[in-house]
Design a protein around this motif. Structure first.
Motif, PDB file in Angstrom:
ATOM      1  N   ARG A  47       1.407 -71.489  15.504  1.00  0.00           N
ATOM      2  CA  ARG A  47       2.353 -72.604  15.966  1.00  0.00           C
ATOM      3  C   ARG A  47       3.191 -71.693  17.196  1.00  0.00           C
ATOM      4  O   ARG A  47       3.639 -70.782  17.041  1.00  0.00           O
ATOM      5  CB  ARG A  47       3.416 -73.006  14.932  1.00  0.00           C
ATOM      6  CG  ARG A  47       4.485 -73.899  15.414  1.00  0.00           C
ATOM      7  CD  ARG A  47       5.166 -74.403  14.205  1.00  0.00           C
ATOM      8  NE  ARG A  47       4.303 -75.479  13.526  1.00  0.00           N
ATOM      9  CZ  ARG A  47       5.010 -76.487  12.713  1.00  0.00           C
ATOM     10  NH1 ARG A  47       6.294 -76.540  12.408  1.00  0.00           N
ATOM     11  NH2 ARG A  47       4.101 -77.241  12.036  1.00  0.00           N
ATOM     12  N   LYS A  49       6.514 -72.321  19.803  1.00  0.00           N
ATOM     13  CA  LYS A  49       7.688 -73.245  19.713  1.00  0.00           C
ATOM     14  C   LYS A  49       8.981 -72.305  20.073  1.00  0.00           C
ATOM     15  O   LYS A  49       8.845 -71.333  19.937  1.00  0.00           O
ATOM     16  CB  LYS A  49       7.830 -73.733  18.288  1.00  0.00           C
ATOM     17  CG  LYS A  49       9.099 -74.664  18.314  1.00  0.00           C
ATOM     18  CD  LYS A  49       9.160 -75.280  16.602  1.00  0.00           C
ATOM     19  CE  LYS A  49      10.538 -76.133  16.775  1.00  0.00           C
ATOM     20  NZ  LYS A  49      10.577 -76.976  15.210  1.00  0.00           N
ATOM     21  N   TYR A  51      12.233 -71.826  19.370  1.00  0.00           N
ATOM     22  CA  TYR A  51      13.266 -71.994  18.332  1.00  0.00           C
ATOM     23  C   TYR A  51      14.779 -71.351  18.917  1.00  0.00           C
ATOM     24  O   TYR A  51      14.726 -71.174  20.210  1.00  0.00           O
ATOM     25  CB  TYR A  51      13.096 -70.736  17.195  1.00  0.00           C
ATOM     26  CG  TYR A  51      11.687 -71.322  16.527  1.00  0.00           C
ATOM     27  CD1 TYR A  51      11.570 -72.041  15.476  1.00  0.00           C
ATOM     28  CD2 TYR A  51      10.356 -71.000  17.126  1.00  0.00           C
ATOM     29  CE1 TYR A  51      10.472 -72.492  14.512  1.00  0.00           C
ATOM     30  CE2 TYR A  51       9.229 -71.400  16.428  1.00  0.00           C
ATOM     31  CZ  TYR A  51       9.235 -72.048  15.204  1.00  0.00           C
ATOM     32  OH  TYR A  51       8.151 -72.483  14.676  1.00  0.00           O
ATOM     33  N   ASN A 122       1.260 -76.971  19.390  1.00  0.00           N
ATOM     34  CA  ASN A 122       0.936 -76.392  20.841  1.00  0.00           C
ATOM     35  C   ASN A 122      -0.023 -75.289  21.112  1.00  0.00           C
ATOM     36  O   ASN A 122       0.004 -74.405  21.862  1.00  0.00           O
ATOM     37  CB  ASN A 122       2.470 -75.702  21.335  1.00  0.00           C
ATOM     38  CG  ASN A 122       3.487 -76.863  21.551  1.00  0.00           C
ATOM     39  OD1 ASN A 122       3.090 -77.774  21.973  1.00  0.00           O
ATOM     40  ND2 ASN A 122       4.602 -76.415  21.122  1.00  0.00           N
ATOM     41  N   THR A 244       7.976 -83.351  12.758  1.00  0.00           N
ATOM     42  CA  THR A 244       8.420 -82.049  12.413  1.00  0.00           C
ATOM     43  C   THR A 244       8.931 -82.050  10.915  1.00  0.00           C
ATOM     44  O   THR A 244       9.187 -83.196  10.412  1.00  0.00           O
ATOM     45  CB  THR A 244       9.525 -81.339  13.043  1.00  0.00           C
ATOM     46  OG1 THR A 244      10.673 -82.345  13.410  1.00  0.00           O
ATOM     47  CG2 THR A 244       9.206 -81.148  14.382  1.00  0.00           C
TER      48      THR A 244
END
Length: 351
Positions: A47, A49, A51, A122, A244
């Motif tokens: 993953r 992302k 954050y 992603n 999510t």
């Protein structure tokens, strides 16, 4: 404070180890979380992302890797649970994706097969092709490069069978004709699920933070749409969270207006106590690590077990039967369905 949070999260996790690195050139933080190798090498998606902090990225990896252990066990896969997470600024990712993935591949290779990566948020089969050139420990490369390709269809198909099982148990009939179903999050998996539900005759309501996805489905299938902030509390027969995690919690559960929940999102419960909160409200919950296990059966079925498309489809359909058993066990034992599903999965974790 940050060091304490890292330590507290790791102690609460109970997994085997976390491998991490920081790529100074791109600013990317990378974590490979190996929760269990009791059934074999750990495996789980990569993953990427943005954050709010590196520790949040690690904590997401910890939670997701724990769920992967249960997912692998429920599928009787000869693999353990793991997850990898890259925290990087989206603009940097767009400009330096090859460099970031190459650095991740080096970290992956250093584990010598203890963990296998796969596509997740992603990332996709093309990324697995790129990583495979530098480390062979990946699943779901493109079909042209010898892999099984995208897991999207079978993840959605597993969720569809979870919805059928939930309708049968909570609503008294398996037929979805006329049933109202809210699909929250209509990216790859959610969008494919919408198409399956429409074909089954359901009355589908969609929601997503990306308005173009909603507009496309409304145009193609004539489905209804609600604003993202209203999706979870919209009145419906079944809620299908496909975005999510953490959306089912002490704040949202009292506001739910559905009979059942069955979706593809990982870690839908914010805390373990939310399982009991749903039970107390009389809302049937299809545990996410079962409902979304079609992706595991896709990768493992095609690449390890060398199954045909029909065999993978049949295995994914059986997830509905597993859920019916879980629902019945929870009812008999007066427990939450997540607790019942975990008990079944952990019974398969033998060392």
């Amino acid at each position: 404070m940050t060091v304490d949070r890292y330590a507290e999260s790791l102690c609460a996790w109970g997994g085997e180890f976390v491998a991490s690195c920081h790529d100074a050139d791109t600013g990317a933080f990378m974590f490979i979380c190996v929760h269990s190798t009791a059934r074999g090498p750990a495996a789980g998606g990569l993953r990427i992302k943005a954050y709010d902090a590196p520790v949040s990225a690690m904590e997401d990896g910890l939670r997701l890797s724990s769920a992967m252990t249960l997912k692998m066990a429920i599928c009787d896969a000869p693999l353990g649970g793991g997850k990898s997470v890259i925290f990087v600024d989206p603009a940097v990712l767009e400009a330096q994706r090859p460099k970031i993935l190459a650095r991740f591949a080096a970290l992956l290779e250093s584990l010598h097969g203890t963990y296998y990566g796969a596509p997740d948020m992603n990332t996709g089969p093309d990324d697995m092709d790129f990583i495979y050139e530098r480390s062979r420990y990946v699943f779901c490369r493109t079909a042209e490069r010898g892999g099984s390709g995208s897991t999207t269809h079978h993840t959605a198909l597993g969720t569809f069978h979870a919805i059928l099982a939930s309708a049968e148990f909570a609503l008294g009939r398996r037929d979805l004709t006329g049933r109202s179903i809210v699909v929250q999050g209509v990216g790859g998996v959610g969008g494919a699920l919408v198409e399956m539900l429409v074909r089954a005759g359901a009355r589908v309501i969609v929601s997503d933070v990306v308005s173009a996805r909603v507009d496309d489905l409304v145009s193609r299938f004539g489905v209804a749409a609600v604003a993202p902030e209203d999706a979870v509390t919209t009145a419906c027969d079944i809620l299908a969270p496909c975005a999510t995690g953490g959306i089912l919690n002490a704040r949202s559960i009292p506001e739910l207006r559905c009979a059942a929940i069955a979706g593809a999102a990982n870690n839908q419960l914010e805390t373990p106590e939310d399982d009991a909160r749903l039970r107390d409200r009389g809302i049937l919950y299809a545990p996410d690590f079962v409902a979304s296990a079609g992706g595991v059966l896709h990768g493992v079925g095609f690449e390890l077990w060398k199954w045909s498309e029909a065999q993978v489809d049949q295995a994914v359909e059986r997830l509905g039967g597993i859920l019916l058993d879980v629902f019945a066990a929870a009812k008999a034992d007066k427990t939450g369905t997540r607790e019942a599903a975990e008990r079944l999965a952990r019974s398969k974790l033998v060392r």
